[in-house]
Design an enzyme around this catalytic site. Structure first.
Site, PDB file in Angstrom:
ATOM      1  N   GLU A  12      59.893 -28.613 -28.867  1.00  0.00           N
ATOM      2  CA  GLU A  12      58.947 -29.509 -27.825  1.00  0.00           C
ATOM      3  C   GLU A  12      59.218 -30.706 -28.393  1.00  0.00           C
ATOM      4  O   GLU A  12      58.894 -30.997 -29.415  1.00  0.00           O
ATOM      5  CB  GLU A  12      57.534 -28.720 -27.313  1.00  0.00           C
ATOM      6  N   GLY A  22      51.704 -29.759 -36.535  1.00  0.00           N
ATOM      7  CA  GLY A  22      50.552 -29.365 -37.432  1.00  0.00           C
ATOM      8  C   GLY A  22      51.280 -27.070 -36.973  1.00  0.00           C
ATOM      9  O   GLY A  22      50.737 -27.357 -37.971  1.00  0.00           O
ATOM     10  N   GLU A  45      53.736 -23.005 -30.515  1.00  0.00           N
ATOM     11  CA  GLU A  45      53.702 -21.373 -30.225  1.00  0.00           C
ATOM     12  C   GLU A  45      55.207 -21.585 -29.372  1.00  0.00           C
ATOM     13  O   GLU A  45      54.752 -20.484 -28.039  1.00  0.00           O
ATOM     14  CB  GLU A  45      52.806 -22.645 -28.486  1.00  0.00           C
ATOM     15  N   ASN A  46      56.182 -21.517 -30.621  1.00  0.00           N
ATOM     16  CA  ASN A  46      57.758 -20.392 -29.545  1.00  0.00           C
ATOM     17  C   ASN A  46      57.022 -18.998 -29.220  1.00  0.00           C
ATOM     18  O   ASN A  46      56.154 -18.392 -30.091  1.00  0.00           O
ATOM     19  CB  ASN A  46      58.485 -20.563 -30.937  1.00  0.00           C
ATOM     20  N   HIS A  60      44.388 -22.197 -31.401  1.00  0.00           N
ATOM     21  CA  HIS A  60      45.527 -22.804 -30.085  1.00  0.00           C
ATOM     22  C   HIS A  60      46.384 -22.418 -29.839  1.00  0.00           C
ATOM     23  O   HIS A  60      47.007 -22.432 -28.895  1.00  0.00           O
ATOM     24  CB  HIS A  60      45.511 -24.546 -31.302  1.00  0.00           C
ATOM     25  N   GLU A  61      47.669 -22.313 -30.982  1.00  0.00           N
ATOM     26  CA  GLU A  61      49.521 -21.833 -30.641  1.00  0.00           C
ATOM     27  C   GLU A  61      48.773 -20.269 -29.747  1.00  0.00           C
ATOM     28  O   GLU A  61      49.671 -19.572 -28.794  1.00  0.00           O
ATOM     29  CB  GLU A  61      49.529 -21.971 -31.546  1.00  0.00           C
ATOM     30  N   HIS A  70      48.170 -21.018 -26.215  1.00  0.00           N
ATOM     31  CA  HIS A  70      49.789 -21.051 -25.474  1.00  0.00           C
ATOM     32  C   HIS A  70      50.040 -19.902 -25.318  1.00  0.00           C
ATOM     33  O   HIS A  70      51.331 -19.905 -23.720  1.00  0.00           O
ATOM     34  CB  HIS A  70      50.667 -22.027 -26.076  1.00  0.00           C
ATOM     35  N   GLU A 116      48.015 -28.305 -23.413  1.00  0.00           N
ATOM     36  CA  GLU A 116      47.669 -28.591 -24.596  1.00  0.00           C
ATOM     37  C   GLU A 116      45.981 -28.654 -24.511  1.00  0.00           C
ATOM     38  O   GLU A 116      45.384 -28.383 -25.307  1.00  0.00           O
ATOM     39  CB  GLU A 116      47.899 -30.581 -25.021  1.00  0.00           C
TER      40      GLU A 116
END
Ligand code: BES
Ligand code: ZN
Length: 954
Positions: free
Chosen positions: A194, A328, A331-332, A364-365, A368, A387
């Site tokens: 990304e 950091g 999110e794949n 967070h991830e 996503h 985001e």
């Protein structure tokens, strides 16, 4: 005529096709009035030249939508010894309009061969026809020229063989290394795509709108494992002992979410309630640090599946700690990659704030996987839909899954952080045009993340939690496996009826008792899309000016600008055409109720039902606006805080401190008034508010210290140590208490030792000596670890010992703390040595160079050194990190934005000019220049006041 009939037939076909397979955006609208080949034939000169001198048939940065990908078959064989990879792919494409070429993204790949088969060729196993490949590196595109026009509405299969070196940096398919306990260096290969780097790993349609399915195969040696988005279906053994892993075909997804890793990591696994297998991978020696992440990720996956009422669609989810990682985490889908310090938790060396960070990044991830992966923004201009939502979902999920982390109390800081930036003229709207790869990278900033999250929080507060949740579920379900834009979200939030709800005014209502009548009334009378456009399409933050006139309140809105005063000539122009629809809230001395009003006009009046002593706007700081109280307003609130601060809610106290100091920067409130407001802090029981006050005082301290304004520095130091003595002296040096107790301890003791407070230095020195004597085996309480190391780093013996331990430590959390401590040394030769080690990238990894330069520049003894270094080594730095990337932006702003003199401003200006002349332009340049100008102005205006206030206060 013929053409329009063809279009009609095409549309009928495509409508059918759309509902099942393709997103309507691609289906309905073709951007092209005539086909690209026609354009090309008309004016070949308008087209660029390919590397071989021929005309490249496409001149835009965005790909044509004439050919769209449906499915990719990828076979990748990385060689971890020769550090390169060979690969082949077959892309099944649908041709929507007859064309003579296919444009794909490709960057730094050597294309060995490209061929094409029609569906019929595939069926009858007819070999592919070779294609001519043209390359246009400026746009990172290749063109495949076909001998005969591809026919509309047919599918074709494009086969490409290619190879490349594993990348040196942190993007595309790159190599990463780590050291084992035994001192051996091992290499792994990992992807990070990304926003626009999938094209470095395989030729592809590298735009988020081109979703497709991916079937991935990876060749590896038996000492390694391979991981990808989906679970492995089988492994076959090839001649020579090589193994080939075949992974299940993915769901429909964008290229930037594809991922694969070849490594020798070990893992721990668990199962979510839905049966999804969750695993945490790390290098073998770090296995023991993976357990916290496993617990957190299972818990959070359960939460999201339940909250969104949508199953996580893959059978497994892997979270992998990568030894070299630029940001950091990423999110794949099904294979989330993390910097080690964002995933691993070592109970001996990870502090409370480390735990908070790890939990936050996982939350967070994982968010996503729905916001971003399942539903993706159409284009990078709306990256906030990814985001901002993921950042906002951290709050929602952690409040419920980890209430003990008290994350709710940190959220206001998420908003305060972006307000600093959004109150400069150089800010940008949440939805912002982005074309080039650099511009796209720059979109990943505080405006997309923090402001995005803050306006969502404000909207949730306005709509009620229930309505908001239904709206986002509606949005996620409606756009599953597809792409969305702003308006789609607003539409879903205002038409979110689920079964059993009643409707009114376009909104849905269930029986919730929480919904007050006023709120229902307001909601019915608001056009959500119109309201939210004022927050997403317009930059900046509004200031609500409140004036009490008897029983009414006069409200006025304007654009809040820090560093530009109302009396400045440019103020008026900067205000033009700014207007927000602000859902304001307020409470008064006469009732606990939350009153609501929508301020849509420049000025408005609200009647109070009773006489009140004070009013406080922006209840719980949920709104994205700053409030100024004219007349006696601030005095009334200061009196209230001094008399009985608990009459206001903790987050209201926090908000008042924040707004007061922001208003000082905007020249609307005098500094002594804001400082007077902090006097009640001696009695403050809410730690976030106390820390906020302390943060501003420390900021001023650091500013005057840097500028060698010694009288003010000394007096402010004296004031801080005297005024906060009761808090400092009551701190234990133990890991005990709530999260906020522990945060307070770290902050207060760090400041006390920084200010050379004797008892603090003594205790830290004692602990450091014991630690050295124990050969680094003694467990020091984790929340004071940074402090102990920093004090220890002030002697040469301590500094050298820390550097040795840095090399040996297997804990990223500990390494970060040591590196920070090393960078606080007062010796410039030591600081220079650190930077050199960071540039070399062996002992100090390149991934930590940006933070190192940032912390060195914060050190008054290192600021000049770090800045000179950046100026002199800019080209070297650009070889390590991409222009526009997180690290580059951190380096440039970390080493300059604290400057506060005209000379420094001029130096920075000159430097930026030289960069622009070399072709490096970043939006952040303007932000930095404005920030420095603001600092200069602040000091000019407020230094005398600060000096005077201190004299009367100590
Ligand atoms: N999608 C981003 C990773 C990313 C960042 C990609 C920048 C491209 C450019 C990821 O979800 C993310 O936001 N990571 C954050 C951590 C998060 C907890 C705020 C990061 O890397 O700092
Ligand atoms: Zn993110």
């Amino acid at each position: 005529m013929a053409n329009s009939r063809r279009k009609l037939i095409f549309n009928i076909y495509i409508v059918f096709y759309c509902s099942a397979v393709i997103m309507p955006q691609i289906c309905i609208c073709s951007q092209f009035t005539s086909s690209p080949i026609d354009q090309f034939n008309k004016d070949p000169k308008a087209f660029p030249v390919a590397t071989n001198g021929e005309i490249f048939p496409w001149h835009e940065l965005r790909l044509p939508t004439v050919v769209i990908p449906l499915h990719y078959d990828l076979l990748i064989h990385p060689n971890l010894t020769s550090l390169d990879f060979v690969a082949s792919e077959k892309i099944e494409v649908l041709v929507r309009d007859a064309t003579q070429f296919i444009i794909l993204h490709s960057k730094d790949l050597e294309i060995l061969n490209a061929s094409l088969q029609s569906e019929e060729d595939v069926r009858y196993k007819k070999p592919g026809e070779n294609l001519t490949v043209l390359s246009y590196p400026a746009h990172q595109q290749i063109a495949l020229l076909v001998p005969e026009k591809l026919r509309a509405h047919l599918r074709y299969s494009v086969a490409i063989d290619f190879q490349a070196k594993l990348a040196d940096g942190f993007e595309g398919f790159y190599k990463s290394t780590y050291r084992t306990l035994g001192g051996e260096t091992r290499t792994i290969a990992v992807t990070d795509f990304e926003p626009t780097e999938a094209r470095m790993a395989f030729p592809c349609f590298d735009e988020p709108l081109f979703k497709a399915n991916f079937s991935i195969k990876i060749r590896r040696e038996s000492r390694h494992i391979a991981l990808s988005n989906m679970p492995k279906v089988k492994t076959i053994e090839l001649e020579g002992g090589l193994l080939e892993d075949h992974f299940e075909t993915t769901v429909r997804m964008s290229t930037y979410l594809v991922a694969y890793i070849v490594c020798d990591f070990t893992s721990v696994s668990g199962t979510a309630s839905s049966g999804v297998k969750v695993s945490i991978y790390a290098s073998p020696d770090k296995w023991s640090q993976t357990h916290y992440a496993l617990e957190a990720s299972v818990k959070l996956l359960d939460f999201y599946e339940n909250y969104f009422d949508i199953h996580y669609p893959l059978p497994k989810l892997d979270l992998v700690a990568i030894p070299d990682f630029a940001s950091g985490a990423m999110e794949n889908w099904g294979l989330i990659t993390y910097r080690e310090t964002s995933l691993l938790f070592d109970p001996k060396t990870s502090s409370t704030s480390d735990k908070l960070w790890v939990t936050e990044v996982i939350a967070h991830e994982l968010a996503h996987q729905w916001f971003g992966n399942l539903v993706t923004m159409e284009w990078w201009n709306d990256i906030w839909l990814n985001e901002g939502f993921a950042t906002y979902m951290e709050l929602i999920s952690l409040n419920i899954t980890y209430p003990e982390l008290q994350f709710d109390d940190s959220f206001s800081n998420t908003c305060f952080e972006v307000i600093k930036r959004d109150s400069l003229n150089s800010s940008h709207p949440i939805s912002n045009e982005a074309k080039t790869a650099t511009q796209i990278k720059e979109m990943f900033d505080a405006v997309s993340y923090n402001k995005g999250a803050c306006i969502l929080n404000m909207l949730k507060d306005f709509l009620s939690e229930e309505t908001f949740r239904k709206g986002i579920i509606h949005y996620l379900k409606k756009f599953t496996y597809r792409n969305a834009k702003n308006d789609d979200l607003w539409h879903s939030l205002s038409n979110n009826c689920l079964e059993g709800d009643s409707t009114s005014g376009g909104f849905c209502y269930s029986d919730s008792k929480k919904t007050s009548n006023t709120l229902a009334f307001l909601r019915e009378n608001v056009e959500l899309k119109e309201m939210m456009a004022t927050w997403t399409l317009q930059k900046g933050i509004p200031l609500v000016v409140v004036k009490r006139e008897g029983r009414s309140l006069r409200l006025q809105q304007e654009r809040f600008l820090s560093g530009v005063f109302k009396e400045d000539p440019e103020w008026g122009t900067l205000q033009e055409r700014y207007l927000w629809h602000i859902p304001v809230t307020y409470s008064t001395s006469s009732s606990q109720a939350i009153h609501r009003h929508i301020l849509k006009l420049k000025t408005d009046t609200v009647d109070l039902s009773e006489k009140t002593n004070w009013v406080k706007f922006n209840v719980d700081s949920n709104g994205y606006y700053i409030v100024h109280y004219e007349g006696q307003g601030w005095d009334e609130l200061i009196t209230l805080l001094n008399q009985n601060h608990t009459l206001l809610r903790p987050k209201d106290r926090l908000g008042l401190i924040h707004d007061a100091f922001q208003l000082v920067s905007a020249g609307r409130l005098t500094l002594d008034k804001a400082l007077d407001l902090t006097r009640y802090l001696q009695h403050e029981t809410s730690i976030p508010a106390l820390l906020k006050g302390l943060e501003y005082l420390e900021l001023f301290y650091r500013m005057v210290e840097r500028r060698n304004i010694s009288d003010v520095t000394e007096n402010l130091k004296h004031y801080l140590l005297q005024y906060f003595k009761p808090v400092i002296d009551t701190q234990s040096w133990l890991d005990e208490g709530s999260v906020w107790d522990r945060m307070l301890r770290s902050t207060v003791l760090k400041l006390a030792c920084y200010l050379n407070h004797a008892p603090c230095i003594q205790k830290a020195t004692e602990l450091f000596s014991q630690w050295m004597e124990s050969s680094g085996k003694l467990n020091i309480p984790t929340d004071v670890l940074t402090i102990v190391y920093s004090v220890g780093a002030q002697t040469t013996a301590g500094w050298n010992y820390l550097l040795e331990q840095y090399e040996l430590s297997l804990s990223g959390a500990e390494k970060n703390k040591i590196l920070y401590a090393l960078s606080t040394s007062k010796h410039q030769e030591k600081l220079m040595k650190l930077i050199e080690l960071g540039m070399e990238g062996k002992v100090i990894k390149t991934q930590d160079l940006a933070t190192l330069l940032f912390t060195t520049a914060r050190n008054p003894k290192g600021q000049q050194l770090a800045w000179n270094f950046v100026k002199e080594n800019w080209t070297h730095l650009l070889k390590k990190f991409e222009l526009g990337s997180f690290p580059i932006r951190m380096i440039i702003s970390g080493t300059t934005s604290h400057f506060s003199s005209k000379d420094e401003l001029q130096e920075v200006e000159l430097f930026f000019e030289s960069l622009k002349a070399q072709g490096s332009h970043l939006d952040i340049f303007q932000i930095i220049l404005e920030t420095i100008s603001k600092n200069i102005k602040w000091l000019e205006k407020n230094l005398p006041t600060l000096r005077k206030w201190l004299l009367t206060s100590i």
